[in-house]
Structure formats: C-alpha cells, structure tokens
Write a protein that holds these residues in place. Sequence first.
Motif, PDB file in Angstrom:
ATOM      1  N   VAL A  22       0.842  -1.198   0.000  1.00  0.00           N
ATOM      2  CA  VAL A  22       0.000   0.000   0.000  1.00  0.00           C
ATOM      3  C   VAL A  22       0.878   1.249   0.000  1.00  0.00           C
ATOM      4  N   LEU A  24       3.960   1.588  -1.293  1.00  0.00           N
ATOM      5  CA  LEU A  24       4.526   1.761  -2.637  1.00  0.00           C
ATOM      6  C   LEU A  24       3.461   2.252  -3.616  1.00  0.00           C
ATOM      7  N   LEU A  25       2.276   1.628  -3.530  1.00  0.00           N
ATOM      8  CA  LEU A  25       1.202   2.015  -4.448  1.00  0.00           C
ATOM      9  C   LEU A  25       0.780   3.461  -4.217  1.00  0.00           C
ATOM     10  N   SER A  26       0.739   3.885  -2.954  1.00  0.00           N
ATOM     11  CA  SER A  26       0.343   5.270  -2.667  1.00  0.00           C
ATOM     12  C   SER A  26       1.362   6.243  -3.231  1.00  0.00           C
ATOM     13  N   LEU A  27       2.641   5.918  -3.057  1.00  0.00           N
ATOM     14  CA  LEU A  27       3.694   6.773  -3.585  1.00  0.00           C
ATOM     15  C   LEU A  27       3.560   6.887  -5.114  1.00  0.00           C
ATOM     16  N   GLY A  28       3.403   5.735  -5.770  1.00  0.00           N
ATOM     17  CA  GLY A  28       3.257   5.720  -7.222  1.00  0.00           C
ATOM     18  C   GLY A  28       2.036   6.503  -7.663  1.00  0.00           C
ATOM     19  N   CYS A  29       0.969   6.318  -6.919  1.00  0.00           N
ATOM     20  CA  CYS A  29      -0.296   6.979  -7.207  1.00  0.00           C
ATOM     21  C   CYS A  29      -0.127   8.489  -7.138  1.00  0.00           C
ATOM     22  N   VAL A  32       1.738   9.586 -10.195  1.00  0.00           N
ATOM     23  CA  VAL A  32       0.957   9.484 -11.427  1.00  0.00           C
ATOM     24  C   VAL A  32      -0.109  10.581 -11.494  1.00  0.00           C
ATOM     25  N   LEU A  33      -0.699  10.906 -10.340  1.00  0.00           N
ATOM     26  CA  LEU A  33      -1.769  11.906 -10.355  1.00  0.00           C
ATOM     27  C   LEU A  33      -1.253  13.341 -10.247  1.00  0.00           C
ATOM     28  N   MET A  34       0.055  13.467  -9.928  1.00  0.00           N
ATOM     29  CA  MET A  34       0.606  14.797  -9.715  1.00  0.00           C
ATOM     30  C   MET A  34       0.393  15.749 -10.902  1.00  0.00           C
ATOM     31  N   PRO A  35       0.636  15.296 -12.135  1.00  0.00           N
ATOM     32  CA  PRO A  35       0.426  16.234 -13.247  1.00  0.00           C
ATOM     33  C   PRO A  35      -0.995  16.795 -13.288  1.00  0.00           C
ATOM     34  N   VAL A  36      -1.979  15.928 -13.017  1.00  0.00           N
ATOM     35  CA  VAL A  36      -3.366  16.390 -13.045  1.00  0.00           C
ATOM     36  C   VAL A  36      -3.623  17.341 -11.879  1.00  0.00           C
ATOM     37  N   TRP A  38      -1.495  19.227 -10.307  1.00  0.00           N
ATOM     38  CA  TRP A  38      -0.802  20.490 -10.584  1.00  0.00           C
ATOM     39  C   TRP A  38      -1.611  21.350 -11.565  1.00  0.00           C
ATOM     40  N   THR A  39      -2.214  20.682 -12.550  1.00  0.00           N
ATOM     41  CA  THR A  39      -3.034  21.411 -13.519  1.00  0.00           C
ATOM     42  C   THR A  39      -4.254  22.023 -12.837  1.00  0.00           C
ATOM     43  N   ILE A 265     -12.969  11.815 -18.221  1.00  0.00           N
ATOM     44  CA  ILE A 265     -12.640  11.383 -16.855  1.00  0.00           C
ATOM     45  C   ILE A 265     -13.917  10.984 -16.122  1.00  0.00           C
TER      46      ILE A 265
END
Lengths: 286, 316
Positions: A22, A24-29, A32-36, A38-39, A265
């Motif tokens: 969990v 590792l997955l949270s970190l990856g998540c 992955v969602l950071m660009p969105v 930030w937008t 989305i």
Amino acid sequence: MAKADERGGGMPLSRTEILVRVGLLSLGCFLVLMPVAWTILTSLKTAQQTLAVPPVWIFPPQWSNYPEVLQLVPFQNYALNTAIVVSGVVIGTLLSCSFSAYGFARLRAPGRNVIFGVLMATMMLPSTVTLVPTYIAFNKIGWLNTFLPLIIPAFFGSAFFIFMFRQFYLSIPKELEEAARIDGAGYFRIWWSIFLPLSMPVIATVTVFTFVGTYNDFFGPLIYLTDESKWTISVALSTFGGSPRIGPQLHMLTAATMIAAAPSIIVFLLAQRYYVNGISVAGVNK
Amino acid sequence: MATTSTTAVARTTRQGRRKLSGLRRREALWCYVFMAPAVLGVLVFAIGPMIASLWLSFTSYDMLSSPEFIGLKNYTKLFADKLFLKSLSVTMLYAVVVVPGTMLMGLVVAILLNAKIPAMGFFRSAYYLPSVIGGVAVARVWAMLYNTDHGLFNIILGWFGIDGPAWLSDERWALWSLIFMGIWGFGGTMLIYLAGLQGIPKELYEAASVDGASKFRQQIHITVPMLSNVTFFNLVMGIIGALQVFAEPFVLTNGTGNPNNSTLLLPLYLYRVAFSYLEMGYASAIAWAVFAITLVLTALVFRSLPLWVHTEAGED
C-alpha cells in the motif's frame, strides 16, 4: 473482478507485506496523479500566482477562472459539435457491431469464418495506411468540413467491438433462440428483441470505450473539420496555446484543459467496471 | 400398400432434407445479411483504401491534377530524404523506450495490486486515469510541467539545486519529454497484466513457498513466465500504438516536430507531407513504409515466440 478476491491475488500476504504494498502504491499513485493535480491547482490561481517563484501552494481558489474561460471561446459551439460526433459514432458502432456479431456468432454460412478472420486482421492495420485514399475520397464526395467522415464509418462495424459482442452472443443458450423461432420470430426479430436487450453489459462497455475514444480523437477532426465553427473540443483545445483570446495565460489554459478533459474522466469514473471488463477481455482472449 | 408407404416415407424424408437445406440456405442468406455491414466496412474502409494507397504510392499526386505514375520514385526518395530518415530514427528511439517502459511499469504496478489490498479499486482507477485523458489535454498538462521557468519539474529539480533543462526547446531533451509523457499512459497495459495475473493458479506459489523460494524469486520464476502470452499481446499492441502517436508531438511543437526535428515522429511527418505539402503519393509511400516496419517488428516478435512464451507442454 469478484474472481480476483477469491483468488486473493495468488499469494497469501502478511500484514507487513500489505503495508509495504500500500505504501509503494500510494507513492506511485501520488506521482501518477501529480500532473493532473498540478493542472487543477494552476487553474485556480490568479495570473500573477501562476508565475510566482517559488510557487504558491496555499491560496484562495479563484473559481471564476472556469466561467471566464468559457466566455473567451465559443465553447458551447465546440461542445455541441463534439456531442453530435460522439453520439453519432456511439449509435453507429452499437448498431453495426451488435448486428454483424449476431451473424458471426449464431448463424452459419459458407465462408463465415474466413470473413471473420479477415475482419480480425484489420485490427492490426495502422490507420495511416488507409488515411490518404480515405481523405481523398471524402474530399471528392464533398464531405470535407462536415461530420460525416467522422460518423459514417462507425455504421460499418469495428473489428474489436464486433469481437466483444460475438463473444457474449456465443454464451447465450440456444434454447432461447429456438423458442423464439417456434413462435415464428425471424432472425432480425431475434437479434433485435432477444440478443440486443440481453447484451447490456457489452453495450455499456462498447459505449464507454467508443465515447472516450471518439471524444479524445484529434487526428480525424483535425483533417476533416477545417472551419472553426465545426471544431470539436479536442481540436479547439489544441489551438488555445496560440489563440489571441487565451494565449499564454496559464490559469486560463489550465482551466480550459480541465474542462476539456472532464467528460472522459467523468465517464470513466462512472463506468469503471465496464472499462476494466472490456480491457480484460482484450488481453485475455487474445 | 407396403411399397406406397415406403415411397411415402422416402418422399417425406427427401422433402425433409430439401426443407432442411432450404432452412440452411435461408440461414446462410441471413448470415450474409447480418455480416454485410462489417464486410462492407472492411471493403470500403480497409481493403479498398489499402489497395488505393499502395497504388498512390507509385504516383505523384497533389489532388489538383490527376495522379501521375512514377514507378518506384517515391520509395527511392524515402532513402534519400534526410527528414524521413531522421523521423524514422526518432520514432524508433521513442518506441524502443516507451514500449518496454510502459510494459515494465504496468507489470510492476499490476503485481503490487494483485492481492487483497485495501482500496484496490481506487488504486486501479487512479493508475488508469491518465489513459482516459485525450492526447491534446495530456500534451497541454505536460507542456506546463515542462515549462523551463515555472514548470513543476524544474521547480522540483531546483529544490535539489539542479538547474533543470529547457525540456521542450532543448534538442537533447525534447524527445525524452515525449517519452516520459508516453510512459505515463501505462494504465491499459497494467489492467491487461492484472487480468493475466488473476488467471495464475495460486497453487504454483504455494508449492514454491514450500520449496523455500523467496517472494522475489517467485515473481521471476512463476509470474513472469506465466504471463508471457499477455506480455506478447502487450508488446504487439504497444508497437502498433507507438508508431501512431500524433496528438502529443503535434500540440507540444505546434506541428513542427522541433527543436531541429527531434520530435518529428513518423505520423507527424506523414501529416506534414500529406496536408501541408499535398504530396499524396509520397505520403502513401511513407504510410506503407510505416506499415512495413510494423509488420517486420510484429513478425520478429512472432518468430521469437518459442524462445520466451511459456506453454504448458514446454514446461514439463
């Protein structure tokens, strides 16, 4: 997906191992969602805040950016064009694919399997190969700058979706059909009033796939819709960077981007189940 | 009496058979009716244009005057066209990094997800989310992240005292910017791997545990080989997909493929030749070259199948 829970993912896991996963997955998540994220953050800033160095992280959100950017461009017009194209393609795809799939799944005729094989092979055909003659033909018959080149092909089936309908129809028991035949129903009626209503899960999957694919399509609308009054949202969004009305204003550009990205989305979030099913079918049945 | 009854029986069976074949014929007829849209679609939108584009690739055609047959000139031109060769090498580098990158990310996340994990549905959707955002919006989002002065990447690099590059206008970084963006869309690959993982029998892992194999070794020796057919599917689809990327470079570079054509992926070059220069014959030759490359790569993957795809029989 119920199957996943039963199988428990192949391996019995200890508490710590689940925690590590969990984590590792949270970190990856997050990444992955950071660009969105930030937008979205940028879309709620003022013009000055977007350029601040170091960036501002906490600020009163300026929601008015959203209505404002809708005023800057004829957004309703783009949305209406997109709605016409998307609904046309969805209807065409559902009708043609379920119709043809019934023939491939339930009726016998010489050459049927060969035809099916050729149809499946077209999935491997890159669209670039057919692009030039198709464009020339649509141009010759005067369909340039209309929605027809984008919509009409959908009424002639699509290999992957025919495959999905066919798989589903193969699983429907023969008795249903035979009972209807004894009652005197023809093949068309059997397809229309028995098979089509039964295939709601496939219809849902094909609808979300087609919706998102068509909504996001850029190349088709770009080459066929030359007049701005005919533009779809994706073509319009591609011009905003250099547009005199939006230009390099980051808060406006990001608000427009989020508005443009929102429909696919939302559809995805509402119909995740069908999405995941569809993709699993693609991967496992091949 | 007896003879009449046998002839009567014979007659009815013969009629029955004829009736049956009549039914069969009716069924076949309807089968063709049902298949008709798909058959027409294949003829009008796949095979027809394929033949037409092959023929056009031997002509010079600008859509104003009629096509002029020029033999193999378009194809010989390809080999001398510096821009095409540049575009080809850019596309190859892109595909060589993005396809395995996407597959590796997809596999790792799918393995992590394949367990009784809390919020499994949330994670699955979150990782897939970038894949439902259209190419134009993706390019818009990333263009902002890559901004030299105000972009998130250079801000973060700044925290570590690194002076970030001008991602999109530096020839050394522009293609890599596209590559990172491409790998961001690994969600589809992940979902396909996840479906594949769920089909692996649990007993294999149990047996390996009993034999004392570590978790990591179990992944390498059980998971990876058991997923080889899914990997094959992802590889083929990945290659086809990577050779068709258009919206992202088009939007990021305003259709130019700059700096110094370093982001000129083949579809972008094809678009330019067809719709800016109106060289429809040459554009068709490029399309066929791309198709040939796809076929060769796919064939290579197929040929290599016995080397790495696991089959039940081979394992014993």
